[in-house]
Scaffold this active site. Structure first.
Site, PDB file in Angstrom:
ATOM      1  N   ASP A  61      -3.150  -6.115   4.311  1.00 60.09           N
ATOM      2  CA  ASP A  61      -4.100  -6.216   5.410  1.00 60.09           C
ATOM      3  C   ASP A  61      -3.445  -6.845   6.640  1.00 60.09           C
ATOM      4  O   ASP A  61      -3.006  -7.997   6.601  1.00 60.09           O
ATOM      5  CB  ASP A  61      -5.284  -7.059   4.938  1.00 60.09           C
ATOM      6  N   THR A  94      -6.760  -3.144  11.709  1.00 56.84           N
ATOM      7  CA  THR A  94      -5.980  -4.240  12.298  1.00 56.84           C
ATOM      8  C   THR A  94      -4.509  -3.855  12.442  1.00 56.84           C
ATOM      9  O   THR A  94      -3.871  -4.219  13.428  1.00 56.84           O
ATOM     10  CB  THR A  94      -6.094  -5.512  11.443  1.00 56.84           C
ATOM     11  N   THR A  95      -3.977  -3.105  11.469  1.00 55.88           N
ATOM     12  CA  THR A  95      -2.580  -2.689  11.575  1.00 55.88           C
ATOM     13  C   THR A  95      -2.440  -1.672  12.702  1.00 55.88           C
ATOM     14  O   THR A  95      -1.539  -1.773  13.536  1.00 55.88           O
ATOM     15  CB  THR A  95      -2.100  -2.071  10.246  1.00 55.88           C
ATOM     16  N   ASP A 386     -13.306  -4.692   3.974  1.00 56.97           N
ATOM     17  CA  ASP A 386     -13.009  -3.649   4.960  1.00 56.97           C
ATOM     18  C   ASP A 386     -13.909  -2.441   4.743  1.00 56.97           C
ATOM     19  O   ASP A 386     -14.459  -1.874   5.686  1.00 56.97           O
ATOM     20  CB  ASP A 386     -11.536  -3.189   4.847  1.00 56.97           C
TER      21      ASP A 386
HETATM   22  P1  ADP Z   1      -5.395  -0.479   9.281  1.00 57.10           P
HETATM   23  O1  ADP Z   1      -5.134  -1.936   9.137  1.00 57.10           O
HETATM   24  O2  ADP Z   1      -5.060   0.000  10.657  1.00 57.10           O
HETATM   25  O3  ADP Z   1      -6.734  -0.068   8.825  1.00 57.10           O
HETATM   26  P2  ADP Z   1      -4.417   0.889   6.959  1.00 57.10           P
HETATM   27  O4  ADP Z   1      -3.206   0.513   6.186  1.00 57.10           O
HETATM   28  O5  ADP Z   1      -5.740   0.633   6.357  1.00 57.10           O
HETATM   29  O6  ADP Z   1      -4.286   0.210   8.361  1.00 57.10           O
HETATM   30  O7  ADP Z   1      -4.278   2.438   7.309  1.00 57.10           O
HETATM   31  C1  ADP Z   1      -5.268   3.106   8.030  1.00 57.10           C
HETATM   32  C2  ADP Z   1      -4.855   4.540   8.299  1.00 57.10           C
HETATM   33  O8  ADP Z   1      -4.627   5.246   7.087  1.00 57.10           O
HETATM   34  C3  ADP Z   1      -5.938   5.284   9.047  1.00 57.10           C
HETATM   35  O9  ADP Z   1      -5.378   5.969  10.126  1.00 57.10           O
HETATM   36  C4  ADP Z   1      -6.481   6.254   7.999  1.00 57.10           C
HETATM   37  O10 ADP Z   1      -6.984   7.437   8.572  1.00 57.10           O
HETATM   38  C5  ADP Z   1      -5.247   6.519   7.183  1.00 57.10           C
HETATM   39  N1  ADP Z   1      -5.552   7.057   5.842  1.00 57.10           N
HETATM   40  C6  ADP Z   1      -6.446   6.636   4.932  1.00 57.10           C
HETATM   41  N2  ADP Z   1      -6.438   7.431   3.819  1.00 57.10           N
HETATM   42  C7  ADP Z   1      -5.503   8.382   4.046  1.00 57.10           C
HETATM   43  C8  ADP Z   1      -5.003   9.501   3.299  1.00 57.10           C
HETATM   44  N3  ADP Z   1      -5.463   9.807   2.079  1.00 57.10           N
HETATM   45  N4  ADP Z   1      -4.021  10.244   3.868  1.00 57.10           N
HETATM   46  C9  ADP Z   1      -3.539   9.932   5.079  1.00 57.10           C
HETATM   47  N5  ADP Z   1      -3.958   8.910   5.831  1.00 57.10           N
HETATM   48  C10 ADP Z   1      -4.933   8.153   5.334  1.00 57.10           C
HETATM   49 MG    MG Z   2      -7.571  -0.174   6.943  1.00 60.70          MG
END
Ligand code: ADP
Ligand code: MG
Length: 519
Positions: A61, A94-95, A386
């Site tokens: 996270d 957040t990332t 989240d």
């Molecule tokens: P953040 O802290 O920004 O939420 P995450 O590590 O949770 O970072 O990643 C979020 C990103 O991952 C989003 O752009 C979301 O659309 C993408 N995502 C989630 N599931 C998948 C998937 N199965 N394939 C590709 N991208 C995905």
């Molecule tokens: Mg996320």
């Protein structure tokens, strides 16, 4: 010429100016964003954070990583703020937000090197962020936000988080059920959804409890561990002798007087128990202490009493059962009592937890989060938090957009097209913004083990032909496809907030040309 130099700063103050100040701020901001980059997306890696005292947190996270990193550089702290604002406002992304802020800074650095004035960059970035927000609005799906769709949103936010590869679908279902429970006529009562972690079972044992779980256990072994159809009292007091009473000196001249004094105390304590029994209390939640004598009388009367209940738990129980918290025993009336269908104490390893289920106003629900170890349970709790936030954001803040980088590809495209109608050097800044947004799909590709340049080209081609293209990762591989079909969806609010807060932080840092630090 000459004359005395004039000192307006104290001798201890340090000052960095102009390009040096800009460059050091930008480097610091970029460095912070870089640290979380590898965690983005479902195939992102985790970080292990070790505090001074040796506490270990393992997480994916962004906000948690940046918060625990103990960052000192003032400009770097502004990126940390981007993440924490994102967390507060929408609870996810957040990332995304911090990586975008870092890349906006990297692009700004190139523009500064090319002698584009900081003010021009700031104006260009603001114009671009408006184009980006418009593009997000255009991408919002006009499908109905039914449970299936919301479960996809929840699952998308959880993939790649400590949930492992266990049934994310079942967790997503639990999350949506919790939100539906907290739905009221005018919005969603987020406070009515509690989370309680408990080790000792796999994540798939996570369940939704319609009520409240408190960590405390019965005050006496003779008390019942399960009460059905319970009348519940919530007491914000001690069921013990007043301090002053205990310390009082007795002027004892003979043994019978001492016995009298002790009897009087006994009687007072027994009186507390009687008051509860007379009022018809079956279960009492007490924020303070319960004296052994009181507890044993209550036990004999089959009353379950729990002491040292936290204020938060006490008010949650009061709300769930419809009882009025009472601060003094004399004030207790039967009208103050609430009701619960079932109150039971369960043992988990060495821990006893008390479940209050089926309360009169049973809006309160608890996600009972299970994990094999504390680290797993804690990371799962963050992931579920989240997931709750994204479902709520989708419902209350303007719907969902395609995930997996598709929205970012569309934003970059829209901003690039919009740049052509921007005059002068500002156009360079607008274009640079579009290039910065590309960092997000590029990073998703990198973290999936794909070549980022090839992936970006594929994504753009597919976006041009189909209108939407994401990099969907399934298992070990990633393929270009339609995220909507694949059920990869993010709340529009998460993307909006990321664009806004990243732009704000990057432009603020770029505008600084003088750093004066007093010590
Ligand atoms: P953040 O802290 O920004 O939420 P995450 O590590 O949770 O970072 O990643 C979020 C990103 O991952 C989003 O752009 C979301 O659309 C993408 N995502 C989630 N599931 C998948 C998937 N199965 N394939 C590709 N991208 C995905
Ligand atoms: Mg996320």
């Amino acid at each position: 010429m000459g004359g005395q130099p004039m000192f307006i700063l104290s001798e201890d103050a340090e000052r960095t100016r102009g390009e040096d100040a800009q460059s050091s701020n930008i480097q610091a901001g970029k460095a912070v964003a870089e640290t979380v980059r590898t965690t983005l997306g479902p195939r992102g890696m985790d970080k292990m954070l070790v505090s001074d005292s040796g506490d270990v947190v393992i997480t994916n996270d962004g906000a948690t990583i940046l918060e625990k990193m103990d960052i000192e550089h003032p400009a770097a702290q502004m990126i940390v703020e981007v993440a924490s604002t994102q967390e507060e406002e929408v609870g996810d992304g957040t990332t995304t937000a911090s990586v975008l802020a870092g890349q906006l800074l990297a692009q700004a650095e190139d523009l500064l090197d090319d002698d584009v004035h900081p003010t021009t960059i700031v104006e260009g970035y603001h114009a671009a962020s408006q184009l980006a927000l418009d593009a997000i609005d255009d991408l919002v799906l006009d499908e109905e936000l039914d449970d299936d769709l919301l479960q996809s949103v929840a699952a998308s936010s959880m993939t790649g988080k400590g949930t492992g590869d266990i049934n994310a679908g079942a967790l997503a279902e639990t999350v949506v059920a919790a939100v539906r429970h907290a739905e009221t006529g005018d919005g969603i009562a987020r406070n009515d959804i509690a989370l309680r972690t408990q080790t000792g079972a796999g994540a798939s044992a996570t369940e939704l409890v319609e009520g409240v779980i408190t960590e405390e256990e019965p005050a006496h072994a003779a008390m019942p561990r399960s009460v059905e159809a319970a009348n519940v009292a919530v007491l914000d007091l001690d069921l013990d002798l007043q301090e002053a009473n205990i310390d009082a000196e007795y002027n004892v001249t003979d043994v019978s007087q001492l016995e009298q004094a002790l009897d009087a105390e006994e009687e007072e304590l027994a009186g507390y128990a009687d008051t509860l029994v007379d009022a018809g209390v079956d279960v009492a939640f007490v924020t303070g202490d319960i004296a052994d004598r009181v507890a044993s009388v209550l036990g004999k009367e089959d009353v379950l009493a729990v002491e040292s209940v936290s204020d938060d738990d006490a008010s949650a129980i009061a709300r769930a059962t419809g009882s009025t918290t009472v601060g003094s025993l004399q004030d207790l009336e039967s009208a103050d009592l609430g009701h619960a269908d079932s109150i039971h104490v369960e043992s988990y390893g060495g821990d006893d937890l008390t479940f209050v289920e089926g309360g009169e106003n049973a809006e309160t629900v608890t996600l009972f989060v299970r994990g094999g170890t504390e680290h797993v349970a804690d990371e799962l709790e963050r992931a579920l938090n989240d997931a709750l936030d994204v479902v709520i954001a989708a419902l209350t803040e303007g719907g969902v957009v395609p995930g997996a980088g598709a929205t970012e590809i569309a934003i970059a495209d829209a901003v690039r097209s919009g740049a052509t109608s921007v005059e002068g050097r500002k156009q360079l800044a607008v274009e640079a913004f579009a290039d910065a947004v590309d960092v997000l799909p590029r990073t998703l590709a990198e973290n999936t083990g794909l070549d980022p340049i090839d992936a970006l080209v594929d994504l753009r081609n597919r976006h041009d032909s189909e209108g939407v293209a994401g990099l969907i990762s399934e298992g070990q591989s990633g393929n270009v496809g339609d995220p909507v079909d694949a059920g990869v969806l993010d709340p529009a609010a998460v993307k909006r907030e990321a664009v806004e807060s990243a732009t704000e932080a990057a432009t603020m840092i770029a505008r600084i040309d003088d750093v004066i630090s007093s010590s």
